[in-house]
Scaffold this active site. Sequence first.
Site, PDB file in Angstrom:
ATOM      1  N   GLY A 113       0.913  -1.257  -0.026  1.00 39.94           N
ATOM      2  CA  GLY A 113      -0.059   0.079  -0.152  1.00 39.94           C
ATOM      3  C   GLY A 113       0.785   1.173   0.029  1.00 39.94           C
ATOM      4  N   ASP A 157      -2.655   6.910   1.739  1.00 40.54           N
ATOM      5  CA  ASP A 157      -2.208   7.955   0.967  1.00 40.54           C
ATOM      6  C   ASP A 157      -0.932   7.258   0.204  1.00 40.54           C
ATOM      7  OD1 ASP A 157      -0.263   8.515   2.689  1.00 40.54           O
ATOM      8  OD2 ASP A 157      -1.576  10.038   3.447  1.00 40.54           O
ATOM      9  N   ASP A 306       1.797 -11.500   6.803  1.00 42.36           N
ATOM     10  CA  ASP A 306       2.108 -10.673   5.539  1.00 42.36           C
ATOM     11  C   ASP A 306       3.652  -9.956   5.815  1.00 42.36           C
ATOM     12  OD1 ASP A 306       0.042  -9.311   7.393  1.00 42.36           O
ATOM     13  OD2 ASP A 306       0.920  -7.337   6.525  1.00 42.36           O
ATOM     14  N   ASN A 307       4.014 -10.071   7.293  1.00 38.23           N
ATOM     15  CA  ASN A 307       5.357  -9.624   7.480  1.00 38.23           C
ATOM     16  C   ASN A 307       6.176 -10.514   7.784  1.00 38.23           C
ATOM     17  OD1 ASN A 307       4.041  -7.049   7.701  1.00 38.23           O
ATOM     18  ND2 ASN A 307       3.618  -6.707   9.590  1.00 38.23           N
TER      19      ASN A 307
END
Length: 652
Positions: A113, A157, A306-307
């Site tokens: 992201g 963002d 996911d890490n």
Amino acid sequence: MTIILRRSSFERLRFNNVALRRLPVDESHAPGARPVRGACFSRVTPQPLERPQLVAVSSAALALLGLDAREVVGEPLGPEYLSGSRVMPGSQPAAHCYSGYQFGQFAGQLGDGAACYLGEVEAPDDQSPELLRENPSRRWEVQVKGSGPTPYSRQADGRKVLRSSVREFLCSEALFALGLPTTRAGSIVTSDTHVMRDVFYDGNARMERCAAVLRIAPTFIRFGSFEIFKQADAVTGRQGPSCGCDEIRTQMLDYVVETFFPEIHASHTDVVERNAAFFREVTRRTARLVAQWQCVGFCHGVLNTDNMSILGLTLDYGPFGFMDRFDPDFVCNASDNSGRYKYRAQPEICHWNLARLAEALSPNLPSERAGPLLDEYFPLYNAFYLGTMRRKLGLLRKEEPEDETLITNLLQTMHNTGADFTNTFRSLSQILGPVQGEAADDTEALERATELLLDQCASLEEMRASSRPSMHPRELAMLVSMAQSNPALFHVLSDRAMLTQQLEKLSRLQELMETTEEELRRQQRENWSSWIRQYRQRLAHEYEGGSDVQGTWEERVRVMDSTNPCVVLRNYIAQNAIEAAEKGDFSEVQRVLKVLEKPFCVQRGLERERSAQRDEGAGQGEAGEERSDTGSHAPVPYDSKPPAWASELCVT
């Protein structure tokens, strides 16, 4: 007259973006977050930062790509290339799609992201075999973290701020210098771009300066990369975005094994046996990694699937923390209210994550093959852990059955006395074993060693502060009553392990409130004297049967001092660097990096050169950290116990 135009060092990088050729790519450039099905990557366009400015570079990390740090610093377009604001020739920006279990619950599609794959750079021809030992592809994947929105940004963002970027940059290089497997950080760039952030999720948002970190690794593929194919989860109802695309899972598995585990690929003609060997190696590397974390007092903070790197690397630095005082229940992430990822839980959590990876690899890895391989994890972990702990204690010549008890008793003593984890271990090389004719409980030797370790113990005020429950006594009383009268509701709101821990803390606090400083010091002295006596007895066994006692002792000190660091990236050290950088002074980031690059060396003059002044009224730190003090503090050596104000830092 002939004019020779010299290409910049970034324009000479040899990109060879194999992952984008071997794995399916989503070619859409549609704006905004969206589900991405049937792809492992999505094409993206990095968003330029406004007036990017170089904060610091890691010479060693940039050298992986064949870049000379001096050239990079002197390159006018360097900050633009390093932040993704200008795309390097040969780069093909993309974002990686993955899913994951976050705090035990399957979250569906996640993905990069805020990170952007720039491509894969071929290693220089003269790169050392040691660096390439676990990177047989001879290519380094380059990422920019903080380069703007991607299809996986959800409501965010795609930007990273300076405080978190400084922490990731410094810790990536710190762990590498400590000898731990990790992704690397080549540079950090700040800018005049600002974004709004609610650091503590309390409604008090503020504008923060954006930054970008250049990350380097053989690959950033993770456990969650294989979870995009997951069917609907029984608990959350979410499924992976590529559920049903089994051929892509096979394609990704083939790519990973062939590229990063070529010896395994070459050794097996049967695909199931190959996949089993691959999973065994991932299990081994994960066990080794978490054992190394435990041995340096490192807590990751967000061990979601996911890490977790498929290569066994430390990946994605968020609210990490090195322990100051030893506490097995240390939680570095203030958002981890349940303590799921606390220090003592890390080995078990990594095993749980491996089990989820095994499920994600099925049917390529049948469950009946994965089960026995998972059973190998804890024996592997224990072997790695005990091996490193023996080196930390200087037990090199013999492996005695009582070593595990000696290590456990040491950690318990550290906990009971509030001893500093890093500095206590560093001090142990100064404790001598009994010389010929001397008893292990020699009074003078015990007294010297005890005084040495008492210097690392906590004061009564510090012990009381660390023993305060995070729950209010009325809340604790309510939960105790509920556990007895309404167990079903209790299990919805809390759990017995957490309640027990809180009650134990309360009981310990009550004891300490009735204790004086003198009584505490006497207890600490007794605790350490008892353990040191055991330690000296064990050291005496090391010397038995040896003719060169002096040589044995010197080797012991050398190994211990190259295993137990003088300095680690404590939160207060990172905070000082962040606050300076926020004011435009990047020298502290650069200075801390230089210190962390040699963590085992005694470096004179470790006190901060400039005054550690704080703005009057500064009640909030710049690293997702909060402190209630104001005013100034005296300079503090990087290798000392943390100052009092450090206990108020809070990382989310």
